[in-house]
Design a protein around this motif. Structure first.
Motif, PDB file in Angstrom:
ATOM      1  N   ARG A  17     -17.050  83.992 -16.625  1.00 49.81           N
ATOM      2  CA  ARG A  17     -17.655  85.063 -17.363  1.00 49.81           C
ATOM      3  C   ARG A  17     -17.640  86.267 -17.841  1.00 49.81           C
ATOM      4  NH1 ARG A  17     -14.143  90.791 -16.029  1.00 49.81           N
ATOM      5  NH2 ARG A  17     -13.326  89.748 -17.566  1.00 49.81           N
ATOM      6  N   LEU A  18     -19.064  85.984 -18.425  1.00 52.47           N
ATOM      7  CA  LEU A  18     -19.104  86.418 -20.237  1.00 52.47           C
ATOM      8  C   LEU A  18     -19.400  88.175 -19.831  1.00 52.47           C
ATOM      9  CD1 LEU A  18     -21.807  83.959 -20.796  1.00 52.47           C
ATOM     10  CD2 LEU A  18     -19.676  84.034 -21.566  1.00 52.47           C
ATOM     11  N   ASN A  19     -18.923  88.416 -21.153  1.00 52.74           N
ATOM     12  CA  ASN A  19     -18.831  90.324 -21.611  1.00 52.74           C
ATOM     13  C   ASN A  19     -19.512  90.525 -22.494  1.00 52.74           C
ATOM     14  OD1 ASN A  19     -17.235  92.695 -23.395  1.00 52.74           O
ATOM     15  ND2 ASN A  19     -17.400  93.310 -21.058  1.00 52.74           N
ATOM     16  N   PHE A  20     -20.272  90.688 -22.421  1.00 54.23           N
ATOM     17  CA  PHE A  20     -21.708  91.599 -23.778  1.00 54.23           C
ATOM     18  C   PHE A  20     -21.981  92.982 -24.296  1.00 54.23           C
ATOM     19  CE2 PHE A  20     -24.078  92.078 -19.369  1.00 54.23           C
ATOM     20  CZ  PHE A  20     -24.540  93.889 -19.569  1.00 54.23           C
ATOM     21  N   SER A  21     -20.912  94.335 -23.240  1.00 58.81           N
ATOM     22  CA  SER A  21     -20.549  94.752 -24.265  1.00 58.81           C
ATOM     23  C   SER A  21     -20.080  95.233 -25.856  1.00 58.81           C
ATOM     24  CB  SER A  21     -20.351  96.180 -23.528  1.00 58.81           C
ATOM     25  OG  SER A  21     -18.809  94.976 -22.941  1.00 58.81           O
ATOM     26  N   THR A  22     -18.987  94.413 -25.423  1.00 57.53           N
ATOM     27  CA  THR A  22     -17.935  94.535 -26.639  1.00 57.53           C
ATOM     28  C   THR A  22     -17.946  93.616 -27.673  1.00 57.53           C
ATOM     29  OG1 THR A  22     -15.888  93.233 -24.993  1.00 57.53           O
ATOM     30  CG2 THR A  22     -15.779  95.473 -25.816  1.00 57.53           C
ATOM     31  N   PRO A  23     -18.565  92.294 -27.904  1.00 52.49           N
ATOM     32  CA  PRO A  23     -18.809  91.577 -29.161  1.00 52.49           C
ATOM     33  C   PRO A  23     -19.961  92.819 -29.799  1.00 52.49           C
ATOM     34  CG  PRO A  23     -19.081  90.736 -26.804  1.00 52.49           C
ATOM     35  CD  PRO A  23     -19.061  91.364 -26.756  1.00 52.49           C
ATOM     36  N   THR A  24     -20.012  91.872 -30.964  1.00 50.75           N
ATOM     37  CA  THR A  24     -21.342  92.655 -31.754  1.00 50.75           C
ATOM     38  C   THR A  24     -22.129  91.586 -31.884  1.00 50.75           C
ATOM     39  OG1 THR A  24     -20.153  90.785 -33.763  1.00 50.75           O
ATOM     40  CG2 THR A  24     -19.859  93.076 -33.807  1.00 50.75           C
ATOM     41  N   ASP A  25     -23.063  92.086 -32.337  1.00 50.05           N
ATOM     42  CA  ASP A  25     -24.479  91.074 -31.850  1.00 50.05           C
ATOM     43  C   ASP A  25     -24.176  89.498 -32.440  1.00 50.05           C
ATOM     44  OD1 ASP A  25     -25.329  93.673 -31.342  1.00 50.05           O
ATOM     45  OD2 ASP A  25     -27.410  93.675 -32.511  1.00 50.05           O
ATOM     46  N   GLU A  26     -24.010  89.411 -33.543  1.00 48.48           N
ATOM     47  CA  GLU A  26     -23.928  88.102 -34.274  1.00 48.48           C
ATOM     48  C   GLU A  26     -23.038  87.721 -33.196  1.00 48.48           C
ATOM     49  OE1 GLU A  26     -23.092  91.624 -36.368  1.00 48.48           O
ATOM     50  OE2 GLU A  26     -24.856  91.237 -36.662  1.00 48.48           O
ATOM     51  N   GLN A  27     -21.584  87.811 -33.002  1.00 47.32           N
ATOM     52  CA  GLN A  27     -20.555  87.901 -32.327  1.00 47.32           C
ATOM     53  C   GLN A  27     -21.417  86.570 -30.640  1.00 47.32           C
ATOM     54  OE1 GLN A  27     -17.084  90.286 -31.977  1.00 47.32           O
ATOM     55  NE2 GLN A  27     -16.280  89.223 -33.437  1.00 47.32           N
ATOM     56  N   ILE A  28     -21.971  87.550 -30.525  1.00 48.83           N
ATOM     57  CA  ILE A  28     -22.906  87.044 -29.047  1.00 48.83           C
ATOM     58  C   ILE A  28     -23.853  85.829 -29.418  1.00 48.83           C
ATOM     59  CG2 ILE A  28     -24.779  87.240 -27.382  1.00 48.83           C
ATOM     60  CD1 ILE A  28     -23.793  90.806 -27.974  1.00 48.83           C
ATOM     61  N   VAL A  29     -24.522  85.954 -30.563  1.00 46.51           N
ATOM     62  CA  VAL A  29     -25.596  84.823 -30.513  1.00 46.51           C
ATOM     63  C   VAL A  29     -24.322  83.571 -31.265  1.00 46.51           C
ATOM     64  CG1 VAL A  29     -27.585  83.393 -32.420  1.00 46.51           C
ATOM     65  CG2 VAL A  29     -27.104  86.072 -31.033  1.00 46.51           C
ATOM     66  N   LYS A  30     -23.232  83.552 -32.190  1.00 42.51           N
ATOM     67  CA  LYS A  30     -22.860  82.840 -32.293  1.00 42.51           C
ATOM     68  C   LYS A  30     -21.745  82.273 -31.539  1.00 42.51           C
ATOM     69  CE  LYS A  30     -19.184  81.114 -36.521  1.00 42.51           C
ATOM     70  NZ  LYS A  30     -18.521  82.108 -36.510  1.00 42.51           N
ATOM     71  N   GLY A  31     -21.510  82.747 -30.564  1.00 43.29           N
ATOM     72  CA  GLY A  31     -20.454  82.289 -29.377  1.00 43.29           C
ATOM     73  C   GLY A  31     -20.850  81.914 -28.350  1.00 43.29           C
ATOM     74  N   ILE A  32     -22.671  81.912 -27.994  1.00 47.19           N
ATOM     75  CA  ILE A  32     -23.289  81.518 -27.119  1.00 47.19           C
ATOM     76  C   ILE A  32     -23.261  80.371 -27.709  1.00 47.19           C
ATOM     77  CG2 ILE A  32     -25.592  81.541 -25.498  1.00 47.19           C
ATOM     78  CD1 ILE A  32     -22.828  83.405 -24.466  1.00 47.19           C
ATOM     79  N   GLU A  33     -23.782  79.896 -29.054  1.00 49.45           N
ATOM     80  CA  GLU A  33     -24.158  79.182 -29.433  1.00 49.45           C
ATOM     81  C   GLU A  33     -22.878  78.008 -29.296  1.00 49.45           C
ATOM     82  OE1 GLU A  33     -27.417  80.469 -32.379  1.00 49.45           O
ATOM     83  OE2 GLU A  33     -25.551  79.296 -33.365  1.00 49.45           O
ATOM     84  N   ILE A  34     -21.547  78.527 -29.573  1.00 44.00           N
ATOM     85  CA  ILE A  34     -20.858  77.590 -29.321  1.00 44.00           C
ATOM     86  C   ILE A  34     -20.763  77.121 -28.407  1.00 44.00           C
ATOM     87  CG2 ILE A  34     -18.595  77.367 -29.602  1.00 44.00           C
ATOM     88  CD1 ILE A  34     -17.850  78.789 -31.628  1.00 44.00           C
ATOM     89  N   LEU A  35     -20.162  77.622 -27.105  1.00 41.38           N
ATOM     90  CA  LEU A  35     -20.606  77.531 -25.473  1.00 41.38           C
ATOM     91  C   LEU A  35     -21.366  76.759 -25.519  1.00 41.38           C
ATOM     92  CD1 LEU A  35     -19.759  81.131 -24.117  1.00 41.38           C
ATOM     93  CD2 LEU A  35     -18.262  78.358 -23.959  1.00 41.38           C
ATOM     94  N   GLY A  36     -22.521  76.794 -25.680  1.00 36.31           N
ATOM     95  CA  GLY A  36     -24.259  76.234 -25.285  1.00 36.31           C
ATOM     96  C   GLY A  36     -23.423  74.458 -25.570  1.00 36.31           C
ATOM     97  N   ALA A  37     -23.038  74.391 -26.730  1.00 33.68           N
ATOM     98  CA  ALA A  37     -23.028  73.318 -27.534  1.00 33.68           C
ATOM     99  C   ALA A  37     -22.195  72.459 -26.700  1.00 33.68           C
ATOM    100  CB  ALA A  37     -22.862  73.011 -28.574  1.00 33.68           C
TER     101      ALA A  37
END
Ligand SMILES: Cc1ncc(COP(=O)(O)O)c(C=O)c1O
Length: 401
Positions: A369-389
């Motif tokens: 499960r991924l929550n999108f309401s609390t992270p900042t925009d930058e965290q969303i992009v960076k975090g998904i890049e890390i998870l994606g890799a």
């Protein structure tokens, strides 16, 4: 002293998420693990103005004991709101203000479920309520979720196999944890099946007002002709979770036992916050406030989904939530998401493995499960890049293992 802990609590294993959160406590960790509403949606100034006004003008009535049923002006307002919006008939139904959606589940279980009774539940489902059910000694039977709601054949099989089922637990809109919205056809079919097998329904709808795309779907409660649906709403995601306020709509025949249950648990819910909710809806534009919140969630959800489409391995699947705070992604069939999540945490991104939300905790889940309401925009992009890799590496390494 050595305290022997009572079965109702010692049997509840709420530890998986807590344990993971400890691992992710590093301030540099990007957290997609929580379920908090976005703090920028809290109407802080209005709350301050209402609170200071009422504490000046009528402090004693805000500080005295209140009614177990809830603050009358807020009950009246919510009844009018739900009658107009969902067509709920308050000649037949009652509405109490309770201490959050969590307490709605707690009191419904307290009133309707004996130890050993079965509660059927969507699987996966919100672990907070599953643990409440467990704490009353209920046996949980999971009904798998599909992209459009529960698997109806599995629901019917579970109803047939469990004649002592007392309750079906469902979160039809923007489900926690999957983000799935149950279609109108399935809502009708779920209701019809529960009628046929004479089972009550707990419809848990804390995210219902947070639709940011698609068409509104009527609640199951709006279809209820025989009083079997108990409907739980919450102010946590549309005002502020620390208010600890929600509301339960139920057939009038349950008024006395639910009143007693509420009195035994906490006498009444916080009066000052009930007044603030009521005055906010009276004095401010609630719909505009909801629209502003929806816009925040729409943007954050789209940002996360775009990044997931761009970065995740093509064999990782996920739906497109039309509201709420969560999306669930799935590794290829048969792959356990728990070691994947541990590795994600080691790389600085926290999310929650699907197993945390299962009725049967011994089963394996490929979801996270991924929550999108609390992270900042930058965290969303960076975090998904890390998870994606990580999804690319993980699937290359673990396929066929
Ligand atoms: C599906 C669901 N039900 C109930 C709750 C409890 O909410 P509260 O007690 O804050 O109203 C939550 C909180 O996240 C939830 O996701």
């Amino acid at each position: 002293m050595d305290f022997p802990i009572a079965n109702r609590i010692s049997g509840v294993h709420g530890s998986m998420i807590r344990e993971l959160f400890k691992l992710g406590a590093d301030p540099n960790t990007i957290s997609f693990g929580g379920g908090n509403p976005a703090s920028e949606t809290f109407p802080c100034e209005a709350i301050e103005a209402i609170a200071s006004d009422v504490l000046k003008t009528q402090p004693v009535s805000m500080l005295q004991y209140g009614l177990s049923e809830g603050y009358l002006p807020l009950r009246r307002r919510m009844k009018a709101y739900l009658a107009q919006k969902e067509g709920i008939d308050f000649d037949k139904n009652e509405l109490f203000i309770l201490s959050g959606g969590q307490q709605c589940a707690d009191l419904v279980t307290k009133v309707l479920v004996n130890e050993g009774d079965v509660i059927l539940t969507e699987e996966p489902a919100f672990v907070g309520c599953l643990n409440t059910f467990r704490s009353y000694g209920a046996k949980l039977v999971g009904v798998p979720m599909q992209a459009d709601g529960m698997d109806l054949a599995a629901l019917e099989a579970a109803l047939q196999a469990n004649p002592n089922a007392k309750l079906l637990y469902t979160i039809p809109s923007f489900q926690n944890p999957t983000g799935i919205t149950t279609t109108l056809e399935k809502r009708k079919a779920v209701y019809a099946l529960c009628q046929r097998y004479n089972v009550a329904i707990l419809e848990d709808n804390p995210y219902g007002e947070l639709r940011f795309s698609g068409e509104t779907v009527p609640t199951i409660k709006s279809m209820d002709v025989d009083g079997r649906v108990l409907y739980a709403g919450s102010f946590s995601k549309v005002m502020a979770p620390a208010f600890r306020l929600g509301f339960l709509v139920f057939d009038k025949s349950l008024t006395a036992p639910i009143t007693v249950a509420k009195q035994c648990t906490d006498v009444h819910s916080n009066l000052l916050f009930q007044h603030i909710c009521d005055a906010y809806m009276e004095q401010y534009d609630f719909e505009e406030h909801l629209n502003a919140s929806r816009a925040v969630y729409r943007r954050k959800c789209n940002l996360m989904l775009d990044a997931m489409r761009r970065c995740f391995h093509p064999e990782v699947t996920f739906g497109q939530p039309e509201g709420g705070l969560f999306v669930m992604a799935f590794l290829p069939e048969g792959m356990d998401s728990q070691p994947f999540v541990r590795e994600a945490i080691a790389r600085g991104v926290l999310c929650v493995p699907g197993a945390a939300f299962l009725a049967d905790e011994s089963k394996v889940s490929n979801g996270f499960r991924l929550n999108f309401s609390t992270p900042t925009d930058e965290q969303i992009v960076k975090g998904i890049e890390i998870l994606g890799a990580l999804t690319h590496e993980w699937i290359a390494q673990n396929k066929g293992v």
